[in-house]
Design a protein around this motif. Structure first.
Motif, mmCIF file in Angstrom:
data_model
loop_
_atom_site.group_PDB
_atom_site.id
_atom_site.type_symbol
_atom_site.label_atom_id
_atom_site.label_comp_id
_atom_site.label_asym_id
_atom_site.label_seq_id
_atom_site.Cartn_x
_atom_site.Cartn_y
_atom_site.Cartn_z
ATOM 1 N N ASP A 285 0.818 -1.206 0.000
ATOM 2 C CA ASP A 285 0.000 0.000 0.000
ATOM 3 C C ASP A 285 0.857 1.263 0.000
ATOM 4 O OD1 ASP A 285 -2.354 -1.445 -0.006
ATOM 5 O OD2 ASP A 285 -2.522 -1.478 2.182
ATOM 6 N N LEU B 23 -4.478 6.912 7.098
ATOM 7 C CA LEU B 23 -4.270 5.486 6.833
ATOM 8 C C LEU B 23 -5.240 4.676 7.679
ATOM 9 C CD1 LEU B 23 -0.349 5.422 6.962
ATOM 10 C CD2 LEU B 23 -1.805 5.694 4.948
ATOM 11 N N ASP B 24 -6.228 4.111 7.031
ATOM 12 C CA ASP B 24 -7.239 3.305 7.725
ATOM 13 C C ASP B 24 -7.827 4.049 8.921
ATOM 14 O OD1 ASP B 24 -6.981 0.940 6.049
ATOM 15 O OD2 ASP B 24 -5.013 0.682 6.977
ATOM 16 N N LYS C 115 -6.596 6.580 10.575
ATOM 17 C CA LYS C 115 -5.621 7.168 11.501
ATOM 18 C C LYS C 115 -4.720 8.137 10.745
ATOM 19 C CE LYS C 115 -5.488 3.036 14.431
ATOM 20 N NZ LYS C 115 -4.636 1.943 14.968
ATOM 21 N N TYR D 29 3.874 -0.086 4.669
ATOM 22 C CA TYR D 29 2.557 -0.140 5.307
ATOM 23 C C TYR D 29 1.634 -0.896 4.365
ATOM 24 C CZ TYR D 29 -1.852 1.394 7.436
ATOM 25 O OH TYR D 29 -3.092 1.432 8.035
ATOM 26 N N HIS D 30 1.045 -1.991 4.865
ATOM 27 C CA HIS D 30 0.182 -2.803 4.015
ATOM 28 C C HIS D 30 -0.896 -3.477 4.864
ATOM 29 C CE1 HIS D 30 -0.875 -4.841 0.335
ATOM 30 N NE2 HIS D 30 -0.775 -6.025 0.905
ATOM 31 N N LYS D 31 -2.120 -3.309 4.418
ATOM 32 C CA LYS D 31 -3.276 -3.905 5.090
ATOM 33 C C LYS D 31 -3.311 -3.561 6.587
ATOM 34 C CE LYS D 31 -3.911 -7.706 1.816
ATOM 35 N NZ LYS D 31 -4.005 -9.180 1.620
ATOM 36 N N GLY D 32 -3.048 -2.291 6.879
ATOM 37 C CA GLY D 32 -3.174 -1.795 8.247
ATOM 38 C C GLY D 32 -1.993 -2.055 9.159
ATOM 39 N N LYS D 33 -0.900 -2.622 8.613
ATOM 40 C CA LYS D 33 0.253 -2.941 9.460
ATOM 41 C C LYS D 33 1.538 -2.318 8.906
ATOM 42 C CE LYS D 33 -1.503 -7.353 11.265
ATOM 43 N NZ LYS D 33 -1.242 -8.816 11.385
ATOM 44 N N TRP D 34 2.397 -1.840 9.830
ATOM 45 C CA TRP D 34 3.703 -1.310 9.476
ATOM 46 C C TRP D 34 4.764 -2.396 9.599
ATOM 47 C CZ3 TRP D 34 4.756 3.279 7.307
ATOM 48 C CH2 TRP D 34 3.829 4.318 7.456
#
Length: 276
Positions: free
Chosen positions: A7, A108-109, A111, A234-239
């Protein structure tokens, strides 16, 4: 190699145009990903240390690769740093999918994420630019010496090591500077209700939860492509803090013979520069 879909990717402190830049490794990494957004968080081209005698083809190819990514749909944000501060004259300029900025806020999502290089916190940059530039030249020479030392270590089948990291880790003042930097950045982020604060500048890759009496945020630093060879993803809500590892890539990065040839070129570049 199949490209990984991501992302968002954050890269900083590449220092194109300097002896320490690992442009070939960065090209391999960029060839392996397909990001929706690419944030170049300062000090990508090192205008401070730029010299006509040293700007290898691989450094130009990094610039071309970024342009190619934007042409294929990746949104590119170039956030200016202290070593490429001349580009601040072009703040808010947009060319296709490439934007030049001083700072950036993204959602981001749900946030808010605050991106900036971080040199604004550095008193040596703000008040004594000439001294900071001199320090940058010394750092460049140290990296060159380190490359030669590591070439010798590889020949002796011994593990490489970083002179600059060893110096930084042994100097209490340097450690305190990093801690102060993280605290100031995270305190400001919490004050402004940002859930993520993402910096570069200090060449110290990090993901850490910061808490004070007013709240909490996630502090992230993308590190650099001189010593650490790191990026943030950052991908699918995770760093994730990505560390470049040569063995993870199909193509070989650089042979020891090529390393020696490059060292000889670097020495020649220094000689030419010193005569100018």
């Amino acid at each position: 190699m199949k490209k990984r879909k991501v992302d968002l990717v954050v890269i900083s402190d590449v220092h194109l145009g300097t002896f320490g830049c690992h442009a070939k490794e960065l090209l391999l990494y960029l060839d392996s990903i397909k990001p929706k957004k690419l944030i170049l968080n300062g000090d990508i081209v090192d205008i401070w240390q730029f010299r006509k005698s040293y700007f290898p083809k691989s450094h130009l190819e990094v610039i071309k690769k970024v342009i190619d990514l934007s042409a294929k749909g990746t949104e590119v944000f170039y956030i200016t740093g202290n070593h490429d501060d001349l580009l601040r004259k072009f703040t808010d300029v947009k060319m296709g999918k490439i934007s030049v900025l001083d700072k950036l806020v993204l959602e981001l999502d749900g946030k808010k994420a605050w991106f900036f290089h971080g040199d604004v916190f550095d008193a040596s940059i703000q008040n004594a630019k000439w001294l900071a530039k001199l320090g940058g030249w010394g750092y460049d020479i140290l990296i060159l010496i380190n490359r030669f030392v590591n070439w010798c270590l590889i020949k002796m089948k011994r593990e490489k090591f970083s002179l600059s990291k060893k110096i930084k880790n042994s100097v209490k003042k340097a450690i305190k500077h990093i801690q102060d930097f993280e605290k100031v950045a995270s305190d400001l982020a919490i004050e402004n209700n940002y859930k993520y604060v993402i910096c570069g500048h200090i060449h110290q890759p990090q993901i850490v939860r910061k808490v004070n009496k007013f709240g909490t945020c996630l502090y992230l630093n993308s590190g650099d492509w001189v010593e650490n060879l790191t990026s943030l993803e950052y991908h699918k809500g995770k760093w994730n803090l990505e560390h470049f590892q040569k063995e993870n890539y199909e193509k070989e990065v650089v042979s020891t013979e090529e390393d020696l040839s490059e060292i000889q070129n670097l020495v020649a570049a220094i000689t030419i520069t010193s005569k100018q």
